[in-house]
Design a protein around this motif. Sequence first.
Motif, PDB file in Angstrom:
ATOM      1  N   VAL A   1       0.647  -1.088   0.125  1.00 23.22           N
ATOM      2  CA  VAL A   1      -0.212   0.021   0.080  1.00 23.22           C
ATOM      3  C   VAL A   1       0.765   1.354   0.013  1.00 23.22           C
ATOM      4  O   VAL A   1       0.382   2.183  -0.475  1.00 23.22           O
ATOM      5  N   LEU A   2       2.067   1.122   0.308  1.00 22.37           N
ATOM      6  CA  LEU A   2       3.065   2.351   0.377  1.00 22.37           C
ATOM      7  C   LEU A   2       3.170   2.972  -0.849  1.00 22.37           C
ATOM      8  O   LEU A   2       3.151   4.115  -1.039  1.00 22.37           O
ATOM      9  N   GLU A   3       3.274   1.929  -1.881  1.00 20.82           N
ATOM     10  CA  GLU A   3       3.456   2.602  -3.406  1.00 20.82           C
ATOM     11  C   GLU A   3       2.141   2.850  -3.727  1.00 20.82           C
ATOM     12  O   GLU A   3       2.218   3.925  -4.680  1.00 20.82           O
ATOM     13  N   HIS A   4       0.954   2.474  -3.415  1.00 21.61           N
ATOM     14  CA  HIS A   4      -0.424   3.130  -3.590  1.00 21.61           C
ATOM     15  C   HIS A   4      -0.675   4.638  -3.105  1.00 21.61           C
ATOM     16  O   HIS A   4      -1.362   5.456  -3.565  1.00 21.61           O
ATOM     17  N   MET A   5       0.004   4.706  -1.889  1.00 16.63           N
ATOM     18  CA  MET A   5      -0.283   5.986  -1.256  1.00 16.63           C
ATOM     19  C   MET A   5       0.492   7.377  -1.880  1.00 16.63           C
ATOM     20  O   MET A   5      -0.095   8.255  -1.913  1.00 16.63           O
ATOM     21  N   VAL A   6       1.624   6.885  -2.436  1.00 17.29           N
ATOM     22  CA  VAL A   6       2.586   8.096  -2.833  1.00 17.29           C
ATOM     23  C   VAL A   6       2.070   8.577  -4.300  1.00 17.29           C
ATOM     24  O   VAL A   6       1.278   7.715  -4.854  1.00 17.29           O
ATOM     25  N   ASP A   7       2.523   9.776  -4.771  1.00 15.49           N
ATOM     26  CA  ASP A   7       2.087  10.140  -6.205  1.00 15.49           C
ATOM     27  C   ASP A   7       3.031   9.605  -6.967  1.00 15.49           C
ATOM     28  O   ASP A   7       2.585   9.369  -8.214  1.00 15.49           O
ATOM     29  N   THR A   8       4.233   9.457  -6.687  1.00 13.79           N
ATOM     30  CA  THR A   8       5.310   9.019  -7.774  1.00 13.79           C
ATOM     31  C   THR A   8       6.393   8.176  -6.973  1.00 13.79           C
ATOM     32  O   THR A   8       6.766   8.326  -5.879  1.00 13.79           O
ATOM     33  N   VAL A   9       6.685   7.169  -7.876  1.00 12.16           N
ATOM     34  CA  VAL A   9       7.533   6.166  -7.290  1.00 12.16           C
ATOM     35  C   VAL A   9       8.892   6.116  -8.221  1.00 12.16           C
ATOM     36  O   VAL A   9       8.542   5.904  -9.479  1.00 12.16           O
ATOM     37  N   LEU A  10      10.158   6.387  -7.830  1.00 11.00           N
ATOM     38  CA  LEU A  10      11.395   6.460  -8.669  1.00 11.00           C
ATOM     39  C   LEU A  10      12.182   5.445  -8.172  1.00 11.00           C
ATOM     40  O   LEU A  10      12.229   5.226  -6.795  1.00 11.00           O
ATOM     41  N   THR A  11      12.766   4.777  -8.950  1.00  9.44           N
ATOM     42  CA  THR A  11      13.642   3.941  -8.567  1.00  9.44           C
ATOM     43  C   THR A  11      15.245   4.010  -9.171  1.00  9.44           C
ATOM     44  O   THR A  11      15.129   4.470 -10.450  1.00  9.44           O
ATOM     45  N   PHE A  12      16.051   4.060  -8.248  1.00 12.30           N
ATOM     46  CA  PHE A  12      17.514   4.256  -8.633  1.00 12.30           C
ATOM     47  C   PHE A  12      18.369   2.858  -8.747  1.00 12.30           C
ATOM     48  O   PHE A  12      18.556   2.036  -7.875  1.00 12.30           O
ATOM     49  N   GLU A  13      18.493   2.704 -10.042  1.00 16.31           N
ATOM     50  CA  GLU A  13      19.129   1.514 -10.740  1.00 16.31           C
ATOM     51  C   GLU A  13      20.666   1.652 -10.909  1.00 16.31           C
ATOM     52  O   GLU A  13      21.057   2.779 -11.293  1.00 16.31           O
TER      53      GLU A  13
ATOM     54  N   THR B   1      29.861  -0.065 -11.442  1.00 18.56           N
ATOM     55  CA  THR B   1      29.772   0.572 -12.342  1.00 18.56           C
ATOM     56  C   THR B   1      29.564   2.037 -12.160  1.00 18.56           C
ATOM     57  O   THR B   1      29.227   2.134 -11.000  1.00 18.56           O
ATOM     58  N   THR B   2      30.188   2.920 -12.996  1.00 17.00           N
ATOM     59  CA  THR B   2      29.979   4.363 -12.562  1.00 17.00           C
ATOM     60  C   THR B   2      28.545   4.957 -12.755  1.00 17.00           C
ATOM     61  O   THR B   2      28.209   5.991 -12.636  1.00 17.00           O
ATOM     62  N   TYR B   3      27.837   4.063 -13.922  1.00 16.30           N
ATOM     63  CA  TYR B   3      26.271   4.869 -14.288  1.00 16.30           C
ATOM     64  C   TYR B   3      25.376   4.316 -13.517  1.00 16.30           C
ATOM     65  O   TYR B   3      25.298   3.293 -13.125  1.00 16.30           O
ATOM     66  N   ARG B   4      24.471   5.246 -13.304  1.00 15.18           N
ATOM     67  CA  ARG B   4      23.201   5.065 -12.614  1.00 15.18           C
ATOM     68  C   ARG B   4      22.011   5.505 -13.560  1.00 15.18           C
ATOM     69  O   ARG B   4      22.026   6.536 -14.220  1.00 15.18           O
ATOM     70  N   ILE B   5      20.773   4.612 -13.289  1.00 14.24           N
ATOM     71  CA  ILE B   5      19.687   4.930 -14.049  1.00 14.24           C
ATOM     72  C   ILE B   5      18.673   5.238 -12.956  1.00 14.24           C
ATOM     73  O   ILE B   5      18.145   4.561 -12.201  1.00 14.24           O
TER      74      ILE B   5
END
Length: 461
Positions: free
Chosen positions: A232-244, A249-253
């Motif tokens: 339900v945590l993901e349903h409550m918030v407006d935006t969910v961002l994942t840092f992958e 390695t040096t690159y992040r998405i």
Amino acid sequence: MAKLKTTYFCQNCGHQSAKWLGRCPSCGEWNTFVEEVVQKDEPERGGWRNPSSGPGGVKVAAKPKALHAINYEEQPRITTTDAELNRVLGGGIVPGSLVLIGGEPGIGKSTLLLQISLSLAGMRVLYVSGEESEQQIKMRAERLEIPQSDCHVMTETSTQNIFRVVEHFEPEVLIIDSIQTMQSSLVESGAGSVSQVRECTAEFMKYAKESGVPVFMIGHITKEGSLAGPKVLEHMVDTVLTFEGDRHTTYRILRTTKNRFGSTDELGIYEMLGSGLRQVTNPSEILISQRDEALSGVTIGSMLEGNRPLMIEIQALVSVATYGTPQRSSTGFDAKRLNMLLAVLEKRGGFRLGQQDVFLNIAGGLRVEDPAIDLAVCAAVVSSYEDIAIPPSVAFAAEVGLGGEVRAVSRIESRIAEAEKLGFKQIFISKFNMKGLDTRGFKISIKPVSRLDEVFQGVLM
């Protein structure tokens, strides 16, 4: 006096039960139920103040309004200096929004939010940390080498104490690091439990909507890669961002998995440096390897991530199966789709791949789902099988059907423009994309094809 009762929560999905269960009926996990003490009290006690309360603390009931009678004024988004974050959020930070950022430990979540806090010049930012001390945050800020802004730091885990400070400080942006360390007095369980995470998120959501202040929260993830806490945590918030990304390695998405105010197809790419995260404005350059000579099994395909076209490198290796059963391995590409394309090559193209090991890799660590790279995958496999190198100035942008036909893809103009910008001399597309395509503005040579054999005759024969 408040009533106390015990309830069992699944630590994996947040399912609630009156008694202990060995297996969760919601997610199917075993031995995940934990007993927690829940305190039932007045919703207003100790939480964020309710501005809708009338004289004497009596809450005023909401009244229904006709949709056409509601006054609406679009609020401008808060534009940051981070173009990648602006793109992922859909154009900037929406006032009153609640944004959740998740990622593996050490991936750079705290660094990203602190970097954003320091770059919001002219805005009062409150950075609340429940994991680090003020001295540790100061050390990270000095390493980022960003000019000092109106950013204030507080180390606190009690939501009630945070709201007392917020009410007098009146920040314009609030950052919580992290939601798993926050604790509300309305719930008797420990910090990080399902009930605590749910209650604290509800309080921050109420604060964001009633005050109009955007709130950023950092969330932990489980070993499976999903956000820790109840679903339900993901349903409550407006935006969910994942840092992958891989810590080696040096690159992040930065990827969007939910966004009420924009598209979920956008992504931002960063490079982790000693001085913080650097925005990668042209990711195609880092996704294509620099080589001294042409190699077989290497092709360049065009893909779309949201509105951004990317040129990516596909690497294939085909060798004789020495252990009887051929291996099929893919990194960054759907293994089932690879098997389908191999069957098309054998059935429609006449290439005997049944006794060959096939390994496929998408360079740069990206996970690609765009079918427009099908033609590049087929070309890479055939190039490795025949041991004939494809010129590095050739790109591909088309889908492959089961009949061996080359199918059209969306937004072909932007794909061609990106290939031309990066210096490619030739691009193979479907001839069905030529209808309505104005080629006069392109200097790159456009090769329309309808079947796979036309492609192989053009680059391998």
